[in-house]
Write a protein that holds these residues in place. Structure first.
Motif, PDB file in Angstrom:
ATOM      1  N   PRO A 122       3.835  -7.999  -1.685  1.00 54.74           N
ATOM      2  CA  PRO A 122       3.459  -8.175  -0.280  1.00 54.74           C
ATOM      3  C   PRO A 122       3.102  -6.816   0.328  1.00 54.74           C
ATOM      4  O   PRO A 122       3.778  -5.829   0.038  1.00 54.74           O
ATOM      5  CB  PRO A 122       4.723  -8.742   0.373  1.00 54.74           C
ATOM      6  CG  PRO A 122       5.596  -9.187  -0.742  1.00 54.74           C
ATOM      7  CD  PRO A 122       5.219  -8.409  -1.957  1.00 54.74           C
ATOM      8  N   LEU A 123       2.053  -6.790   1.143  1.00 61.39           N
ATOM      9  CA  LEU A 123       1.518  -5.538   1.699  1.00 61.39           C
ATOM     10  C   LEU A 123       2.605  -4.700   2.361  1.00 61.39           C
ATOM     11  O   LEU A 123       3.289  -5.148   3.274  1.00 61.39           O
ATOM     12  CB  LEU A 123       0.410  -5.866   2.710  1.00 61.39           C
ATOM     13  CG  LEU A 123      -0.326  -4.679   3.335  1.00 61.39           C
ATOM     14  CD1 LEU A 123      -0.935  -3.790   2.271  1.00 61.39           C
ATOM     15  CD2 LEU A 123      -1.400  -5.178   4.293  1.00 61.39           C
ATOM     16  N   ASN A 124       2.758  -3.478   1.881  1.00 62.49           N
ATOM     17  CA  ASN A 124       3.820  -2.585   2.315  1.00 62.49           C
ATOM     18  C   ASN A 124       3.366  -1.152   2.024  1.00 62.49           C
ATOM     19  O   ASN A 124       2.875  -0.876   0.941  1.00 62.49           O
ATOM     20  CB  ASN A 124       5.066  -2.917   1.477  1.00 62.49           C
ATOM     21  CG  ASN A 124       6.321  -2.267   2.001  1.00 62.49           C
ATOM     22  OD1 ASN A 124       6.264  -1.284   2.712  1.00 62.49           O
ATOM     23  ND2 ASN A 124       7.458  -2.805   1.635  1.00 62.49           N
ATOM     24  N   LEU A 125       3.505  -0.276   3.008  1.00 59.67           N
ATOM     25  CA  LEU A 125       3.033   1.099   2.848  1.00 59.67           C
ATOM     26  C   LEU A 125       4.177   2.039   3.140  1.00 59.67           C
ATOM     27  O   LEU A 125       4.840   1.904   4.157  1.00 59.67           O
ATOM     28  CB  LEU A 125       1.945   1.418   3.880  1.00 59.67           C
ATOM     29  CG  LEU A 125       0.813   0.429   4.041  1.00 59.67           C
ATOM     30  CD1 LEU A 125       0.070   0.689   5.336  1.00 59.67           C
ATOM     31  CD2 LEU A 125      -0.105   0.588   2.863  1.00 59.67           C
ATOM     32  N   CYS A 126       4.392   2.975   2.247  1.00 60.63           N
ATOM     33  CA  CYS A 126       5.448   3.947   2.503  1.00 60.63           C
ATOM     34  C   CYS A 126       4.909   5.338   2.204  1.00 60.63           C
ATOM     35  O   CYS A 126       4.483   5.607   1.085  1.00 60.63           O
ATOM     36  CB  CYS A 126       6.673   3.649   1.646  1.00 60.63           C
ATOM     37  SG  CYS A 126       8.040   4.751   1.999  1.00 60.63           S
TER      38      CYS A 126
END
Ligand code: ADP
Ligand code: MG
Length: 336
Positions: A122-126
């Motif tokens: 699932p779209l996730n940015l870190c």
């Protein structure tokens, strides 16, 4: 497109400031003599911090902007960042604009992408950013970074730029508020493409006694400074409201006040400085091209009070400003 092709195509560029950048097991950075590393991480989760169908170019900008804002709050100069990315699919129509938005802001700040991780999910940015601040020969525990812990009784409290616009933009997008076209465009731009106040943070080194970026709302983020510094503050209601350029638009007064005092996502700097440094603060604002406004002062008495023109307390410790606390669908604040 496989994982390594994706990394090669979208996230690999030369990084002359690093000894080793993308492509090995670790990136390697050389710290300059007398400098210390400032490190911060912020995660953006689809459905929590942004809507999954948000403009990917703006998202690329914002993912890095919120991290650069933390460096700004510490008075650190950006050096490099890493990007950990979970994507539902390797979609070029999304990756092209996302990476373009990311690179544009990275280039504007000379901040190099030196590594990361890429996985399906699932779209996730870190993003983790690395910046540098001068240390001091005075001892290993000393730093010239701006910290939350240095505010003192009698210091002035200042805010950069504008407050409440991002929150007003979000309320408008959620259909809870109608803004005219001009205000809507300005507020939406602030929500989707915040400006990290890096130049101001650098200019405030040695001048500000404490600093934080406003990611979760003024009361909350100033509250962190007060807690870490063991002091209180008194804010002037009129000065705080003057930080919002849209007070003449007939917006419900309570909603407006909520957005200015407690709305998140402004990514401005809230900082304190001794009155003797008032001219130096003005010079730092001028040199960095960033407007700054005095909104109150630090008090020995703990707690955060907002007072009217006559000095009467209007509210204590943010009581009553729970508009966003009840809205759990899409919180404006993105700080982890
Ligand atoms: P490892 O499995 O050894 O951790 P990976 O195979 O995950 O390394 O990544 C290969 C290289 O690509 C590493 O240098 C890593 O830092 C880099 N990388 C992976 N994903 C990204 C990304 N999204 N952005 C930038 N660099 C990335
Ligand atoms: Mg490895």
């Amino acid at each position: 497109m496989g994982e390594f092709e994706l990394i090669q195509r979208y996230f690999t560029r030369s990084s002359p400031g690093a000894i080793v950048g993308v492509g090995d097991d670790c990136a390697i950075l050389q710290t300059a003599p007398g400098m210390q590393l400032a490190i911060s991480t912020d995660m953006l989760v689809a459905g929590r911090h942004f809507s999954p169908d948000v403009d990917p170019h703006a998202l690329g900008h914002k993912a890095l902007a919120v991290n650069l804002s933390d460096l700004a709050a510490c008075g650190a100069r950006p050096l490099a960042f890493t990007l950990a990315l979970a994507l539902p699919s390797a979609d070029a129509a999304w990756l092209d604009p996302f990476s373009a938005g990311l690179w544009e802001l990275a280039d504007a700040h000379g901040c190099e992408l030196i590594g990361g991780d890429t996985t399906r999910g699932p779209l996730n940015l870190c993003i983790t950013v690395f910046g540098e601040v001068p240390g001091d020969a005075a001892g290993p525990t000393h730093t010239h970074a701006l910290l939350r812990s240095g505010a003192r009784d009698g210091d002035d409290v200042y805010v950069s730029g504008t407050l409440g616009e991002a929150a007003l933009g979000l309320q408008h997008l959620l259909g809870k508020l109608h803004l005219d076209a001009l205000a809507a465009a300005a507020c939406r731009a602030r929500l989707e493409r915040p400006t990290p106040r890096v130049a101001l943070g650098l200019a405030l080194r040695g001048i500000a006694s404490a600093c934080a970026d406003v990611s979760d709302g003024l009361l909350g983020d100033l509250g962190h400074i007060l807690e870490r510094s063991a002091v209180g503050a008194q804010l002037e209601d009129a000065a705080v409201l003057a930080c919002c350029p849209w007070t003449d638009r007939g917006i419900d007064a309570q909603l407006l006040r909520d957005c200015v005092l407690s709305g998140g996502d402004d990514y401005e700097l809230v900082f304190t400085a001794a009155p003797a440094h008032a001219a130096a603060v003005a010079a730092a604002a001028h040199a960095s091209g960033t407007p700054v406004r005095r909104i109150g002062c630090i008090t020995a008495r703990p707690g955060l009070r907002v007072v009217d023109n006559a000095g009467h307390a209007m509210t204590a410790d943010g009581g009553g400003f729970d508009h966003f606390a009840q809205d759990d669908n899409l919180q404006p604040g993105t700080a982890a």
